[in-house]
Design a protein around this motif. Structure first.
Motif, short mmCIF file in Angstrom:
data_model
loop_
_atom_site.label_atom_id
_atom_site.label_comp_id
_atom_site.label_asym_id
_atom_site.label_seq_id
_atom_site.Cartn_x
_atom_site.Cartn_y
_atom_site.Cartn_z
N ALA A 369 1.01 -1.46 0.40
CA ALA A 369 0.04 0.01 0.27
C ALA A 369 0.85 1.20 0.34
O ALA A 369 0.35 2.05 -0.56
N VAL A 370 1.85 0.72 0.31
CA VAL A 370 2.87 2.12 0.83
C VAL A 370 3.47 2.58 -0.20
O VAL A 370 4.15 3.55 -1.05
N GLU A 371 4.65 1.45 -0.79
CA GLU A 371 4.58 1.07 -1.89
C GLU A 371 4.99 1.47 -3.21
O GLU A 371 5.38 2.08 -3.72
N LEU A 372 3.51 1.00 -3.97
CA LEU A 372 2.12 1.70 -4.97
C LEU A 372 1.21 2.28 -4.75
O LEU A 372 1.00 3.27 -6.15
N GLY A 373 1.42 2.99 -4.10
CA GLY A 373 -0.01 4.21 -3.35
C GLY A 373 -1.15 4.18 -3.92
O GLY A 373 -1.89 2.97 -3.97
N PRO A 374 -1.18 5.16 -5.34
CA PRO A 374 -2.43 5.09 -5.84
C PRO A 374 -2.90 3.97 -6.95
O PRO A 374 -3.06 3.72 -7.72
N ASP A 375 -1.68 2.78 -7.35
CA ASP A 375 -0.99 1.98 -8.13
C ASP A 375 -1.97 0.71 -7.87
O ASP A 375 -1.54 -0.04 -8.60
N VAL A 376 -1.79 1.06 -6.34
CA VAL A 376 -2.28 -0.56 -5.81
C VAL A 376 -3.63 -0.76 -6.96
O VAL A 376 -3.83 -2.25 -7.23
N THR A 377 -4.26 -0.50 -7.32
CA THR A 377 -5.40 -1.29 -8.58
C THR A 377 -4.71 -0.96 -9.80
O THR A 377 -6.43 -1.16 -10.39
N THR A 378 -3.72 -0.75 -10.29
CA THR A 378 -3.33 -0.51 -10.67
C THR A 378 -2.99 -2.20 -11.62
O THR A 378 -2.09 -2.67 -11.71
N PRO A 379 -3.32 -2.95 -13.11
CA PRO A 379 -2.89 -4.01 -13.21
C PRO A 379 -1.70 -4.05 -13.24
O PRO A 379 -1.22 -3.60 -13.75
N THR A 380 -0.79 -4.91 -12.84
CA THR A 380 0.64 -5.19 -12.88
C THR A 380 1.28 -6.81 -11.99
O THR A 380 0.03 -7.67 -12.09
N LEU A 381 2.64 -6.72 -13.37
CA LEU A 381 2.77 -8.70 -13.56
C LEU A 381 3.22 -9.15 -11.67
O LEU A 381 3.67 -8.38 -11.16
N HIS A 382 2.70 -9.74 -11.07
CA HIS A 382 2.51 -9.87 -9.95
C HIS A 382 3.28 -11.72 -10.11
O HIS A 382 3.19 -12.16 -10.40
N LEU A 383 4.21 -11.95 -8.88
CA LEU A 383 5.04 -13.50 -9.21
C LEU A 383 4.82 -14.14 -7.38
O LEU A 383 4.37 -13.58 -6.43
#
Length: 655
Positions: A369-383
């Motif tokens: 939540a801290v590192e992504l900020g507003p991008d927590v809802t942006t689709p991105t690659l997760h491992l």
């Protein structure tokens, strides 16, 4: 490259390269240089403030409670881990003795708390031991003569099999909790593992494949899975996180050059490389007392202590494996040791999913939540970070420290291509700089990589501003917590208040990533020494910016902001003088020096050209007259010298 103790200072005695003189006048200081020196000034204020408000006269932390479990040693040392690192970067002269005083004070304090024996951890896992030892490693780098005795004595706990930690026949560290106390066995001192409800809700349970015994559900304090089963199946034998011990032994080898330390690394890390190959390229997390994977877990390659299933997965396994693989590659020159990390990482990438973080099953949502900020809802690659009987789970955004460490070491096309592919698959712009500071003091590697790729020329000023903001934020935390009577539950408050922030300086001046936090040794393309003061670090008023770390063109700009004082910098190739500078191209001025004349008011520009000279040394002296700048493009041969803590003053090279 194969190295031995006989060539431990292989380029000593080589002719000193011709010194280079900066001739380009500093008409308008670059913003990054001004910001960098301002950061040094703020850091000097900040560490003094922390020491005043949180430590006693002998350097110990202000703490009057007792420790009731095996946990805690790391939290006392971690507070200061990057203080001697700041000294090595160019921090104040008295920062090194202050850092030494804090290590001594904390060590006395922990001995009184019965956490240490002979100054070393009595017995705990290497996820935490690696964190504890970072302070020692940087002290060894800064003052090897004063710290080598301790460092070698600690390494002997593993290299000397009579100490009870290592079985050379089966090539295993004999238990997950290991250290200076051979009588400390198992994973806990009471009847059950001290697992809290909050932790159970976050990370689940170890041995989650074992059904709960008849008569359950049990409270955590009585759960048999946390008692006898855990003691018998996880409290003996080897675990992958023990690989971080290779960092301790590598440090001893760098200090001494003794082949026995290198041989231990080859033997132990080599055993895990073999287990990885036998497991289809994925590093297992456990090996029984005889070295057999899964022998205590009914054949499972996962499920060991601090392993793939519990509690952190890749964050513990991957980082420890990377520390060990880099140690083996550094000690032997054989980069194939890195394959066990690369193949495991590529397996995770193969199971990656693109999704918003809000839809992931991450066990650490507060971190992201801290590192992504507003991008927590942006689709991105997760491992996936973890694996159990149900398969892969615990999906998190790609964490860059391991792939960046691999690429920094090898400079290979394959490791760079992996990073570029991860960037392409990421839904978040890698040029984004978030204003956060984790305890690892890292996390901005993606933006740094984008800068090195030439895509973000403003990155230096933005990351320096971010560092300033975090320091000021932590100074306010000191105001809030300085009078707190720290109980055991809150011993992390010191880390939350540590105002020393070095990540930006490491990236920009050394051309390296922040150290791997689970016990790695520093990576750097370049380091510096103050020729006049005869000490490590940039001289006063001097700023440095590494904008390329390609071995064929490692580029650094040096700026002397002093209006009247000359400075002399000795540039070192590699964190341990392990590289050789074979040639240098540098900016200079034409003979007449200027466009315009004395009547051309307000319009004078230097005529900048380039010159080149050959070199054959790990060190290069650069003289910086007052208010001058110079850009150096260095051709490096990587890892041609045996790593050591020698300096240009001990070998008299480049002086």
């Amino acid at each position: 490259m194969s190295v031995s103790s006989a060539d431990h200072t292989s380029d000593e005695g080589a002719p000193a390269p011709t010194p280079i003189r900066a001739e380009v006048p500093l008409l308008e200081p670059p913003g990054w240089a001004v910001s960098q020196r301002a950061l040094f000034e703020l850091l000097d204020h900040a560490w003094r403030r922390f020491a005043r408000d949180f430590t006693g006269p002998d350097g110990r932390l202000n703490y009057n409670d007792r420790l009731t479990t095996r946990d805690g040693v790391d939290d006392f040392y971690e507070v200061f881990f990057n203080w001697p690192q700041l000294y090595l970067l160019g921090g104040a002269d008295d920062l090194l003795p202050a850092s030494e005083k804090h290590w001594e004070g904390v060590t006395r304090q922990l001995t009184e708390l019965d956490m240490l024996r002979d100054e070393y951890e009595r017995g705990y896992d290497w996820f935490h031991q690696g964190e504890s030892l970072l302070l020692l490693y940087f002290l060894c780098m800064a003052a090897p003569d004063r710290w080598s005795e301790r460092a070698l004595r600690f390494a002997e706990l593993y290299v000397d099999s009579s100490k009870g930690n290592y079985d050379p026949e089966h090539r295993v560290i004999t238990r997950p909790h290991n250290g200076s106390d051979p009588d400390r066995s198992g994973l806990f001192d009471g009847d059950v593992y001290p697992w809290l409800l909050k932790e159970a809700e976050t990370y689940g349970f170890p041995l989650d494949w074992i059904p709960e015994a008849e008569g359950g559900p049990f409270p955590l304090s009585e759960d048999p899975r946390l008692g006898a089963q855990m003691r018998e199946r996880m409290g003996v034998g080897d675990t992958a996180v023990n690989l971080a011990a290779a960092g301790l032994v590598l440090n001893a080898w760098i200090l001494s050059g003794e082949e026995r330390y290198r041989d231990w690394i080859v033997e132990y890390v080599g055993a895990w490389r073999e287990r990885t190959r036998a497991n289809e390229g994925l590093i297992p997390d456990n090996a029984g007392p005889t070295g057999e994977v899964g022998s205590l877990l009914e054949g499972r390659w996962y499920g060991g202590h601090y392993g793939w299933s519990w509690p952190h997965g890749w964050h513990s396994v991957g980082h420890a494996a990377c520390v060990a693989a880099l140690a083996a590659a550094t000690a032997t020159g054989d980069d194939d040791y890195l394959s066990m990390v690369a193949s495991s990482l590529d397996t995770l990438i193969g199971h990656g999913k693109v999704m918003p973080h809000t839809e992931a099953d991450s066990s650490l949502p507060s971190k992201w939540a801290v590192e992504l900020g507003p991008d927590v809802t942006t689709p991105t690659l997760h491992l996936p970070f973890r694996h159990n009987d149900s398969g892969w789970f615990d999906y998190n955004p790609v964490t860059p420290p391991v792939p960046v460490a691999l690429w920094h070491h090898t400079a290979s096309d394959a490791d760079r291509s992996r990073l570029e592919q991860l960037r392409e698959a990421d839904g978040i712009d890698w040029r984004t700089v978030r204003p956060f500071r984790a305890k690892e003091e890292s996390g901005h590697e993606k933006a740094w990589f984008a800068f090195l790729a030439g895509d973000d020329p403003d990155y230096p000023e933005r990351i320096l501003a971010t560092a300033q903001a975090q320091i000021r934020h932590r100074l306010r935390r000191i105001d809030r917590y300085r009078d707190l009577d720290v109980p055991e539950a809150d011993i992390h408050v010191w880390q939350l208040c540590n105002p020393v922030a070095t990540e930006a300086l490491v990236q920009l001046t050394w051309g390296g990533p922040q150290v791997l936090y689970q016990g790695g040794l520093q990576q750097a393309r370049l380091r510096y020494h103050d020729a006049e003061a005869r000490r490590a670090g940039l001289p006063p008023d001097v700023a440095a910016l590494v904008s390329s770390i390609d071995p064929e063109a490692t580029t650094v700009e040096l700026v002397n902001l002093a209006p009247e004082a000359d400075r002399t910098v000795i540039v070192q190739a590699g964190a341990f003088a392990e590289h050789t500078i074979t040639a240098v191209r540098y900016t200079t001025c034409a003979d007449d020096g200027w466009i315009g004349d004395m009547y051309d008011y307000g319009h004078c520009e230097p005529v900048v050209t380039e010159a080149e000279q050959s070199c054959d040394s790990a060190f290069l002296r650069v003289h910086l007259p007052a208010s001058t700048r110079i850009r150096l493009t260095l051709r490096l041969s990587l890892r041609t010298n045996t790593p050591s803590y020698r300096t240009p003053f001990t070998s008299e090279e480049g002086v």
